[in-house]
Write an enzyme that holds these catalytic residues in place. Structure first.
Site, PDB file in Angstrom:
ATOM      1  N   HIS A 144       0.274  -0.859   7.677  1.00 47.49           N
ATOM      2  CA  HIS A 144      -0.289  -2.202   6.972  1.00 47.49           C
ATOM      3  C   HIS A 144       0.956  -3.304   6.649  1.00 47.49           C
ATOM      4  CE1 HIS A 144      -4.070  -1.946   5.615  1.00 47.49           C
ATOM      5  NE2 HIS A 144      -4.041  -0.742   4.998  1.00 47.49           N
ATOM      6  N   HIS A 169     -12.985 -12.979 -46.738  1.00 46.46           N
ATOM      7  CA  HIS A 169     -13.398 -11.585 -46.058  1.00 46.46           C
ATOM      8  C   HIS A 169     -14.282 -10.875 -47.183  1.00 46.46           C
ATOM      9  CE1 HIS A 169     -10.745 -12.751 -42.738  1.00 46.46           C
ATOM     10  NE2 HIS A 169     -11.482 -11.783 -41.976  1.00 46.46           N
ATOM     11  N   GLU A 180      -1.263   5.416  -5.149  1.00 47.56           N
ATOM     12  CA  GLU A 180      -2.537   4.465  -4.838  1.00 47.56           C
ATOM     13  C   GLU A 180      -3.715   5.530  -4.293  1.00 47.56           C
ATOM     14  OE1 GLU A 180      -2.227   1.520  -1.960  1.00 47.56           O
ATOM     15  OE2 GLU A 180      -3.906   0.609  -2.536  1.00 47.56           O
ATOM     16  N   HIS A 181      -3.226   6.132  -3.163  1.00 44.58           N
ATOM     17  CA  HIS A 181      -3.886   6.985  -2.429  1.00 44.58           C
ATOM     18  C   HIS A 181      -3.439   8.337  -2.259  1.00 44.58           C
ATOM     19  CE1 HIS A 181      -4.398   3.202  -0.098  1.00 44.58           C
ATOM     20  NE2 HIS A 181      -5.864   3.362  -0.380  1.00 44.58           N
ATOM     21  N   GLN A 230      -1.103   4.253   6.445  1.00 43.46           N
ATOM     22  CA  GLN A 230      -0.611   3.124   5.399  1.00 43.46           C
ATOM     23  C   GLN A 230       0.856   2.412   5.975  1.00 43.46           C
ATOM     24  OE1 GLN A 230      -2.387   2.441   2.581  1.00 43.46           O
ATOM     25  NE2 GLN A 230      -3.727   3.711   3.764  1.00 43.46           N
ATOM     26  N   ASP A 271     -11.051   3.314   3.241  1.00 37.46           N
ATOM     27  CA  ASP A 271     -10.899   2.076   3.603  1.00 37.46           C
ATOM     28  C   ASP A 271     -12.124   1.210   3.932  1.00 37.46           C
ATOM     29  OD1 ASP A 271      -8.075   1.816   2.779  1.00 37.46           O
ATOM     30  OD2 ASP A 271      -7.380   2.167   4.979  1.00 37.46           O
ATOM     31  N   SER A 317       0.854  -1.100  -0.150  1.00 33.05           N
ATOM     32  CA  SER A 317       0.026   0.063   0.033  1.00 33.05           C
ATOM     33  C   SER A 317       0.855   1.320   0.007  1.00 33.05           C
ATOM     34  CB  SER A 317      -0.972  -0.168   1.206  1.00 33.05           C
ATOM     35  OG  SER A 317      -2.109   0.966   1.135  1.00 33.05           O
TER      36      SER A 317
END
Lengths: 433, 433
Positions: free
Chosen positions: A262, A420, A327-328, A259, A361, A237
């Protein structure tokens, strides 16, 4: 110590590049082991899954015990404290309300040539959700994966969650029930992914597998990709906070630590226009690291991958943010909407100091499964879109075929694809006869 | 001989399963070679790319010759016959008109708690498109990849196309120019993918790579995935035609052959309610296989992987179609819209006998890059969505945080993520002070 950088310094660029390219995750190479497990499950089905569950989870089951019964789920759910029940229900309701708006719309129109064109969205029929056991067994992740799947219309949603030594996480089962999950299996690891992808006597195969997992699970997802769809393989994260000096250093310190706690490989970054504020945040982090329950993890992450970067203005902050593609991204500034417009690569943006990332979250509504490791440059978080697929539709009339068919014949000829062209000209000939 | 099956026969299920699971592609294992090439390009940049181009394409270039100049593009484009120019322009216009409608919309709303939520779509900044050289160098594929990228708003779109012995395909360059491609490099293979993903002195890295290619290109795309985004790895082409007896057998035969002529591994299937019609189509195929330019390829595909399946009604046809999840599905029946509603897994549906699949390859408007090998169960064709990404947005007010924050605190506590909870409670404390 986390790095303390200033864009005004001469060596900033090399330090910043080092920060961007730091290899934070050291995945063990388990690919051969995983290939063996998948082959075993494909060949022997339930028997292999049961053996591997006995071996890795110290749990001896028979085929008819692989799946939690309704009564078992009921009795586990009853263990969840009342305030957690209410919190999960509120979270699920908010996540559902957000994701319902993501449902894409079908389209159909007739163009000037008379061709009717469009597309149609349909749900994936069956999806599997992996939920880790042990410490990283998060009921919030169950909601974040299962709610979008059910909103999309997935008919059959199966969860695999290991129960080492037979111990289940009641909140995970409750989250699954709240989200409307259809089947829950007490298995984990690569064997669970193989069972979901290929099926066994007891577990019917699914079309798509999502959810986080350890290195074995990640390697198994990579291997079954193609046979089934998978979501992203998430990395550790990350958070980037952009803050001006007009903030409470302790709030920002806690956001960074949320974060860092984590994972030792997580990355927490602060960009600020105010060097004194940046130092105050570092002090606040140090103070919090004295007492946090997960201080060992958070301190390692902050020491190895944390950074405070001083910029001359928010313009510069946005430019760095776009290189990080976090990410955040938390924007604790006076005009967060204005700054957000300039931050074009980010998984999720949290606007203003009253929006700590942790809200996202759990109960904000948006999904917390987000692109990591700079992949927000090209990918998006989990959503209803992961559980639907689009079929394009086209219907020609004789007139429309006369209008566009000759161009198709020309291009088929230029690409040396005669059949075709003939498939068009055989029809045009009938019209022109 | 292709198989001729009837659902009424006792052994149908085993034959049908064999058809579904037939391994059609035998990809050579080039992964080690490709890993070496990528490492070489990462380490030595242009020098490696130039050496590999000399080796594989028999073409000696210097760094400043890697990219086609405007004058070179101009002079190649001038070689394209006028009818092809017009056909490419018509195709591009129709593809653009279709894909413009795919642009997803941003959203923002304020919920009852006072939280402002939503999302925002932004384009991938830079994309790379691989175009094969030689026989499979299709200008139509350039349009199908480049037009959606430009519609999405990709600022920098680079093409890599090998020019073996220095020979370029003028129509490919013209298609690139019509689609608005920004840079064209005369390189191919795994070295081109590596250059796009990691960059060299001459070629800036991109964020996303799409486009078809041989086994080396496919293996390279798999390897750079994560560093950049990639589209699907396409397998051999497939068509399923569902037809009633009220069709011209020759039209259907040509539609089947238009996939079979692509590749010996292609698969052409007919499901029909009329056994006599099925036999007539087989005869028509045999007749066409006498004269088709690519008859060797088409005959091998039809022989090894073709099938005609007789069903008792269209209900049964739809059920089989859903098990096949075909890339292309042609519905040559009286009420194709009605049948289409029941066919829920397909990349693209062509409605009615006036809509041969080849229209979709060139000028229909929908994309011709579609999910193969039953992956239409969980994935979609290429679209504007492949070149955009979504950032979720959330903004709490103090009141909204008071309404939803406590649930976040509860869940953080239950997940043993203390800093998550503290980041919320520190803010709530200030409000309650």
């Amino acid at each position: 110590m986390p790095v303390f950088l200033n864009t005004a310094e001469l060596d900033f660029e090399s330090h910043f590049t080092a920060l961007l390219t730091a290899k934070r995750e050291d995945s063990p190479d388990v690919d051969d082991t995983v290939a063996g497990i998948i082959a075993d499950v494909r060949a022997r089905g339930d028997a292999a899954v049961l053996e591997l569950t006995s071996k890795f989870d110290r749990l001896d089951l028979s085929s008819d015990q692989l799946r939690f019964t309704e009564a078992e789920i009921e009795s586990e759910c009853a263990k969840v404290p009342e305030d957690e029940v209410r919190a999960l229900e509120q979270a699920a309701q908010r996540i559902r309300a957000y994701h319902v708006r993501q449902m894409p719309e079908d389209a159909s129109w007739t163009d000037p040539e008379g061709a009717t064109l469009g597309w149609r969205w349909t749900a994936v029929s069956a999806a599997g959700l992996y939920v880790p056991g042990g410490l990283a067994s998060y009921p919030s992740s169950v909601l974040m994966n299962a709610v979008p799947a059910k909103v999309a219309g997935v008919e059959r949603l199966a969860i695999c969650v290991p129960t080492p030594d037979g111990v289940a996480n009641p909140a995970v089962l409750l989250a699954a029930r709240i989200a409307g999950v259809d089947e829950i299996y007490r298995i984990g690891g690569a064997q669970a992914i193989a069972a979901l992808a290929y099926g066994t006597e007891t577990i019917a195969p699914v079309d798509k597998i999502t959810g986080p997992g350890n290195a074995f699970v990640a390697a198994a997802k990579r291997r079954v990709f193609g046979k089934v769809g998978i979501d992203m393989i998430a990395g550790p994260s990350e958070i980037l906070v952009i803050a001006d000096g007009d903030n409470d250093p302790d709030w920002i310190a806690l956001d960074l630590m949320s974060q860092a706690e984590h994972d030792e490989s997580a990355q927490s970054l602060l960009i600020t226009t105010d060097a004194d504020f940046g130092k105050a945040v570092m002090q606040a982090v140090d103070a919090r690291l004295q007492t946090l329950e997960r201080r060992a993890i958070a301190a390692a992450s902050w020491r190895d991958f944390g950074a405070v970067i001083i910029v001359k203005d928010l313009e510069e902050a946005a430019a760095l943010s776009n290189r990080i593609a976090p990410e955040h991204l938390e924007l604790c500034v006076a005009e967060p909407d204005k700054l957000a417009e300039k931050c074009i690569h980010a998984g999720a943006i949290f606007l203003g100091a009253w929006t700590p990332e942790a809200i996202g979250d759990y109960v904000g509504g948006p999904n917390h499964v987000l692109p990591t490791a700079r992949s927000a440059r090209f990918s998006s978080g989990l959503s209803v879109m992961d559980f639907v697929k689009r079929t394009t539709m086209a219907r020609m009339t004789p007139e429309a075929l006369q209008a566009v068919g000759p161009a198709a014949e020309t291009l088929a000829r230029s690409e040396s694809l005669e059949a075709h062209g003939l498939s068009v000209s055989a029809r045009l000939e009938k019209l022109n006869r």
